[in-house]
Design a protein around this motif. Structure first.
Motif, PDB file in Angstrom:
ATOM      1  N   ILE A   9       0.837  -1.203   0.000  1.00  0.00           N
ATOM      2  CA  ILE A   9       0.000   0.000   0.000  1.00  0.00           C
ATOM      3  C   ILE A   9       0.873   1.255   0.000  1.00  0.00           C
ATOM      4  O   ILE A   9       0.583   2.236  -0.687  1.00  0.00           O
ATOM      5  N   THR A  10       1.950   1.232   0.761  1.00  0.00           N
ATOM      6  CA  THR A  10       2.814   2.409   0.878  1.00  0.00           C
ATOM      7  C   THR A  10       3.538   2.728  -0.418  1.00  0.00           C
ATOM      8  O   THR A  10       3.589   3.891  -0.848  1.00  0.00           O
ATOM      9  N   TYR A  11       4.102   1.706  -1.079  1.00  0.00           N
ATOM     10  CA  TYR A  11       4.998   1.963  -2.198  1.00  0.00           C
ATOM     11  C   TYR A  11       4.359   1.813  -3.573  1.00  0.00           C
ATOM     12  O   TYR A  11       4.958   2.245  -4.567  1.00  0.00           O
ATOM     13  N   LEU A  12       3.174   1.222  -3.653  1.00  0.00           N
ATOM     14  CA  LEU A  12       2.562   1.004  -4.962  1.00  0.00           C
ATOM     15  C   LEU A  12       1.344   1.887  -5.229  1.00  0.00           C
ATOM     16  O   LEU A  12       0.879   1.925  -6.361  1.00  0.00           O
ATOM     17  N   ARG A  13       0.850   2.578  -4.221  1.00  0.00           N
ATOM     18  CA  ARG A  13      -0.279   3.450  -4.524  1.00  0.00           C
ATOM     19  C   ARG A  13       0.226   4.750  -5.148  1.00  0.00           C
ATOM     20  O   ARG A  13       1.369   5.156  -4.930  1.00  0.00           O
ATOM     21  N   PRO A  14      -0.620   5.401  -5.957  1.00  0.00           N
ATOM     22  CA  PRO A  14      -0.196   6.620  -6.663  1.00  0.00           C
ATOM     23  C   PRO A  14       0.282   7.704  -5.709  1.00  0.00           C
ATOM     24  O   PRO A  14      -0.158   7.797  -4.567  1.00  0.00           O
ATOM     25  N   LYS A  15       1.188   8.560  -6.214  1.00  0.00           N
ATOM     26  CA  LYS A  15       1.751   9.637  -5.402  1.00  0.00           C
ATOM     27  C   LYS A  15       0.662  10.570  -4.897  1.00  0.00           C
ATOM     28  O   LYS A  15       0.737  11.082  -3.770  1.00  0.00           O
ATOM     29  N   SER A  16      -0.378  10.799  -5.721  1.00  0.00           N
ATOM     30  CA  SER A  16      -1.456  11.706  -5.328  1.00  0.00           C
ATOM     31  C   SER A  16      -2.257  11.178  -4.152  1.00  0.00           C
ATOM     32  O   SER A  16      -2.949  11.939  -3.470  1.00  0.00           O
ATOM     33  N   LYS A  17      -2.182   9.867  -3.910  1.00  0.00           N
ATOM     34  CA  LYS A  17      -2.952   9.249  -2.823  1.00  0.00           C
ATOM     35  C   LYS A  17      -2.162   9.157  -1.523  1.00  0.00           C
ATOM     36  O   LYS A  17      -2.692   8.699  -0.513  1.00  0.00           O
ATOM     37  N   PHE A  51       1.679   5.550   9.779  1.00  0.00           N
ATOM     38  CA  PHE A  51       0.960   4.460  10.445  1.00  0.00           C
ATOM     39  C   PHE A  51       1.290   3.118   9.792  1.00  0.00           C
ATOM     40  O   PHE A  51       1.584   2.135  10.484  1.00  0.00           O
ATOM     41  N   LEU A  52       1.241   3.064   8.454  1.00  0.00           N
ATOM     42  CA  LEU A  52       1.516   1.810   7.751  1.00  0.00           C
ATOM     43  C   LEU A  52       2.956   1.359   7.947  1.00  0.00           C
ATOM     44  O   LEU A  52       3.229   0.160   8.093  1.00  0.00           O
ATOM     45  N   SER A  53       3.885   2.311   7.959  1.00  0.00           N
ATOM     46  CA  SER A  53       5.297   1.941   8.085  1.00  0.00           C
ATOM     47  C   SER A  53       5.615   1.333   9.444  1.00  0.00           C
ATOM     48  O   SER A  53       6.598   0.593   9.579  1.00  0.00           O
ATOM     49  N   LEU A  54       4.800   1.616  10.457  1.00  0.00           N
ATOM     50  CA  LEU A  54       5.015   0.999  11.764  1.00  0.00           C
ATOM     51  C   LEU A  54       4.895  -0.522  11.679  1.00  0.00           C
ATOM     52  O   LEU A  54       5.596  -1.243  12.387  1.00  0.00           O
TER      53      LEU A  54
END
Length: 333
Positions: free
Chosen positions: A262-270, A278-281
């Motif tokens: 989710i962190t690295y593949l979702r578009p930059k605008s999102k 939160f996700l990186s934790l």
């Protein structure tokens, strides 16, 4: 480094997770406990596997290497974060940020590949061979092949990750030097760059697909094989125990890979700074703590080795009890 990098002299400021000192102290205590459990659990797993000859098998060889990666991986992020939680000035030098990002993505890549190998070649192929073709197992999964797999995990992503880190820090950082994160991660760094980041974003996307998505798909494929084998077990109790073990493994895998994807593949605008933190934790701090718990507390052989280490007499009683009620070997991941 680019001559336009104004932040190369002063470094960066990490905004962290909290705005108030009271909340920072609470988070410090929480993450200090998590980091202590991570180090103790993974180091304990390595020592347990190294001292018990019954655990000198391919599966535990991979688990010992996973524990070592988890200790290094967590140590690349957490100590700096803990220090920042007790500091009013959360600065990091340009070189320090470069090194933190490099070790983070290099170790994360190693962990992703190792997870994929464990799931596909160990937890699926290893167990499938052990059940369906047990005579072929010692030939297929020998020590030399296992060592070669682990070495491949460590060196596969080194050229790519070295180039990616250098490329990111070659960008011109001529604006703000405040990173809205608790460590030097790729998305917040790209937000600070004032040059064209399209090629960097494409490289991040490509690397994420190769080293995150593909291992995750291999893991899903392995669990499909595992579940199909579980469904053929004649014992309802065996199926229940096997599903219970698999569910705990799947939970950790989804937590690690899902948050990273989710962190690295979702578009930059999102991208949202709050959501990214939160996700990186999950993929930096939480998963390395859970891995030794899942693979020890839910593992019959590891628990027997732990009982033997603590109390040899108690371990013998446990061994006799397990022999009397032994389920099919497939469920003892």
């Amino acid at each position: 480094m680019s001559g336009e990098n104004d932040t190369s002299l002063e470094g960066f400021i990490l905004l962290g997770l909290a705005d108030t000192m009271e909340l920072q102290i609470i988070l410090f205590l929480l993450f200090f406990v998590i980091y202590a459990l991570t180090v103790l659990g993974n180091v304990g797993m390595i020592l347990l596997i190294g001292t018990d000859s019954r655990l000198h098998t391919p599966m535990y060889f991979f688990l010992a290497n996973l524990s070592f990666v988890d200790v290094c991986y967590s140590s690349a992020i957490t100590p700096k974060m803990l220090a920042d939680l007790l500091s009013e000035t959360k600065t990091i030098s340009f070189t320090g940020c470069f090194l933190q990002l490099y070790f983070f993505i290099a170790l994360a890549t190693t962990e992703c590949i190792l997870f994929g190998l464990m799931a596909y070649d160990l937890m699926a192929y290893d167990r499938y061979v052990a059940i369906c073709n047990p005579l072929h197992y010692p030939l297929v999964m020998n020590h030399k092949i296992c060592v070669q797999m682990v070495v491949a995990c460590w060196i596969t992503g080194v050229p790519v990750e070295t180039g990616q880190t250098y490329q990111i820090f070659s960008l011109p950082f001529c604006g703000s030097n405040q990173i809205n994160h608790f460590f030097c991660d790729i998305p917040p760094l790209l937000k600070l760059a004032c040059g064209d980041t399209f090629l960097n974003e494409m490289l991040v996307f490509t690397v994420a697909v190769l080293f995150v998505t593909i291992p995750f798909l291999l893991i899903l494929g392995s669990y499909i094989k595992i579940i199909s084998t579980i469904l053929r077990l004649p014992s309802a109790t065996g199926r229940t125990k096997a599903f219970s073990t698999c569910s705990s493994h799947i939970t950790v895998v989804v937590m690690f890979f899902g948050s990273a994807i989710i962190t690295y593949l979702r578009p930059k605008s999102k991208h949202s700074s709050r959501a990214d933190k939160f996700l990186s934790l999950f993929y930096t701090i939480v998963t390395p703590m859970f891995n030794p718990m899942i693979y020890t507390l839910r593992n019959k052989d590891a628990m027997m080795a732990l009982r033997k280490l603590v109390d040899p007499d108690l371990a013998e009683v446990g061994r006799l009890t397990d022999c009397a009620t032994q389920a099919p070997p497939f469920i003892h991941f």
